[in-house]
Design a protein around this motif. Structure first.
Motif, PDB file in Angstrom:
ATOM      1  N   ASP A  30      21.517  18.652   8.384  1.00  0.00           N
ATOM      2  CA  ASP A  30      21.517  18.610   9.843  1.00  0.00           C
ATOM      3  C   ASP A  30      22.329  19.771  10.420  1.00  0.00           C
ATOM      4  N   ALA A  58      16.997  18.356  17.455  1.00  0.00           N
ATOM      5  CA  ALA A  58      17.034  17.017  18.051  1.00  0.00           C
ATOM      6  C   ALA A  58      16.432  15.980  17.109  1.00  0.00           C
ATOM      7  N   ALA A  59      15.336  16.329  16.433  1.00  0.00           N
ATOM      8  CA  ALA A  59      14.718  15.406  15.469  1.00  0.00           C
ATOM      9  C   ALA A  59      15.660  15.142  14.295  1.00  0.00           C
ATOM     10  N   LEU A  61      18.945  15.304  14.372  1.00  0.00           N
ATOM     11  CA  LEU A  61      20.040  14.466  14.855  1.00  0.00           C
ATOM     12  C   LEU A  61      19.597  13.011  14.972  1.00  0.00           C
ATOM     13  N   GLY A  62      18.412  12.782  15.529  1.00  0.00           N
ATOM     14  CA  GLY A  62      17.890  11.420  15.640  1.00  0.00           C
ATOM     15  C   GLY A  62      17.717  10.760  14.285  1.00  0.00           C
ATOM     16  N   SER A  63      17.200  11.512  13.331  1.00  0.00           N
ATOM     17  CA  SER A  63      17.015  10.980  11.980  1.00  0.00           C
ATOM     18  C   SER A  63      18.343  10.633  11.335  1.00  0.00           C
ATOM     19  N   THR A  64      19.328  11.490  11.535  1.00  0.00           N
ATOM     20  CA  THR A  64      20.644  11.235  10.951  1.00  0.00           C
ATOM     21  C   THR A  64      21.288   9.999  11.569  1.00  0.00           C
ATOM     22  N   VAL A  65      21.108   9.803  12.851  1.00  0.00           N
ATOM     23  CA  VAL A  65      21.662   8.619  13.510  1.00  0.00           C
ATOM     24  C   VAL A  65      20.994   7.349  12.970  1.00  0.00           C
ATOM     25  N   VAL A  66      19.665   7.383  12.816  1.00  0.00           N
ATOM     26  CA  VAL A  66      18.953   6.232  12.262  1.00  0.00           C
ATOM     27  C   VAL A  66      19.433   5.947  10.846  1.00  0.00           C
ATOM     28  N   ALA A  96      13.034   7.932   8.584  1.00  0.00           N
ATOM     29  CA  ALA A  96      14.066   8.874   9.011  1.00  0.00           C
ATOM     30  C   ALA A  96      14.215  10.018   8.017  1.00  0.00           C
ATOM     31  N   SER A 103      11.691  18.189   9.802  1.00  0.00           N
ATOM     32  CA  SER A 103      12.414  19.043  10.740  1.00  0.00           C
ATOM     33  C   SER A 103      13.167  20.142   9.994  1.00  0.00           C
TER      34      SER A 103
END
Length: 112
Positions: A30, A58-59, A61-66, A96, A103
């Protein structure tokens, strides 16, 4: 089909540590994506690369949060029991990881 619970031992602890190491590796990927985006500079906006790299960042970051949420949920589950992971959790984690991989590949292709 119900999976029988696993025996007690160090396996739940090792599994939790493995999930944590995986999350750390994904955070590093990331950071590379965010670095590529930051170094692309405003001059690439005309070529459309800045927006594409921003979307990749952004993708990622979203994947890492999930994935972080999945790791926390599974770690808490393993502290209380050794039951198998719920299917929804595994599907979320798989989606994710695939999104993060896509990404990352896109950011590498766009960063060149």
């Amino acid at each position: 089909m119900t999976v029988p619970p696993q025996g007690p031992g160090l396996q739940p602890e090792r599994t939790t540590l493995a999930w944590g190491r995986t999350l750390l590796a994904l955070v590093v990927a990331d950071l590379f994506i965010w670095r590529t985006w930051a170094l692309s500079g405003p001059g690439d906006q005309a070529a459309g690369r800045f927006d594409s790299l921003g979307l990749c960042a952004a993708a990622a970051l979203g994947s890492t949060v999930v994935l972080f949420v999945c790791v926390r949920v599974r770690s808490r589950q393993l502290r209380s029991s050794t039951d198998a992971a719920p299917a929804a959790l595994m599907i979320s984690a798989t989606a994710a990881v695939l999104a993060l991989a896509a990404s990352t590949v896109a950011a590498i292709a766009l960063g060149m």
